[in-house]
Scaffold this active site. Structure first.
Site, short mmCIF file in Angstrom:
data_model
loop_
_atom_site.label_atom_id
_atom_site.label_comp_id
_atom_site.label_asym_id
_atom_site.label_seq_id
_atom_site.Cartn_x
_atom_site.Cartn_y
_atom_site.Cartn_z
N LYS A 33 43.70 26.24 59.09
CA LYS A 33 44.11 27.62 58.90
C LYS A 33 45.56 27.27 58.61
CE LYS A 33 44.35 32.16 59.89
NZ LYS A 33 43.50 33.19 59.65
N GLY A 106 42.25 31.70 54.96
CA GLY A 106 43.45 32.52 54.62
C GLY A 106 43.60 33.55 55.47
#
Length: 214
Positions: A33, A106
């Site tokens: 991430k 995302g």
């Protein structure tokens, strides 16, 4: 199979992190991430790490961790930080496994701003990643789903397909037909979500992923 997969959503709270855990398990990919916001509830990396059963996947540290539960550009602004896309690209090269996928999650959807000038869509293009779109049925979801698909089509970014979260709805078939992107599968709502659940969903998704990623 060394490639990059980017998990994006048609909005916020549609199940990207659980989807990421299931796909990471299915592909024995590495998870990353790049930008985490909203630290009060913990990080998505911690969530995914706790849900994986295989001993191959590596969960890499975030490039940026920001306190505010807001878009990356705003959370960074509040901390007087400037998110630098080149740092994310450098780390992607560093984290990329030689023979397995790097799966990246995302924040929100494609037009979430990373900084004052760069959006998630721009980052995906620079990362040269293929996209998995995560969707959920709610009032307005068809519009959000098809806007996401149209933007990806317009920019020429490669899409693997859709993951739908929650109970089946006929809207799902309409989105598939109108977008032209295939269905990878559906992940049902579950309580609790634990390692056994993620492992089972990963097994159900594996054949479809192998076909669509070939």
């Amino acid at each position: 199979m060394s490639e990059r997969i980017f998990i994006t959503g048609i909005g916020t709270g549609v199940g990207k992190t659980i989807t990421s855990a299931c796909l990471t398990e299915a592909l024995q990919a590495d998870y990353w991430k790049p930008v985490q916001t909203g630290l009060l509830e913990g990080t998505d990396t911690e969530t995914v790490q706790a849900l994986l059963s295989n001993d191959v996947s590596v969960c890499h540290p975030e490039a940026y961790c920001l306190e505010a539960p807001a878009s990356p550009h705003l959370a960074a602004r509040l901390e007087n930080i400037s998110i630098q896309p080149h740092r994310i690209l450098e780390l992607a090269n560093q984290y990329q496994p030689a023979n397995r996928p790097l799966l990246m999650e995302g924040a929100g959807g494609l037009m979430v701003p990373i900084n004052e000038d760069v959006f998630t869509l721009d980052l995906i293009r620079e990362l040269n990643a293929r996209v998995v779109i995560v969707a959920q049925n709610y009032l307005g979801s068809i519009n959000h789903a098809l806007l996401t698909a149209r933007l990806l089509q317009h920019t020429g970014i490669a899409v693997i397909g859709w993951i739908f979260n929650g109970d089946y709805h006929t809207n799902e078939d309409d989105v598939i037909r109108w977008s032209g992107y295939p269905r990878i599968g559906r992940i049902p709502l579950a309580h609790p979500v634990d390692k056994a659940f993620v492992q089972h969903q990963a097994q159900l998704l594996t054949a479809s992923l192998q076909t669509l990623m070939a």
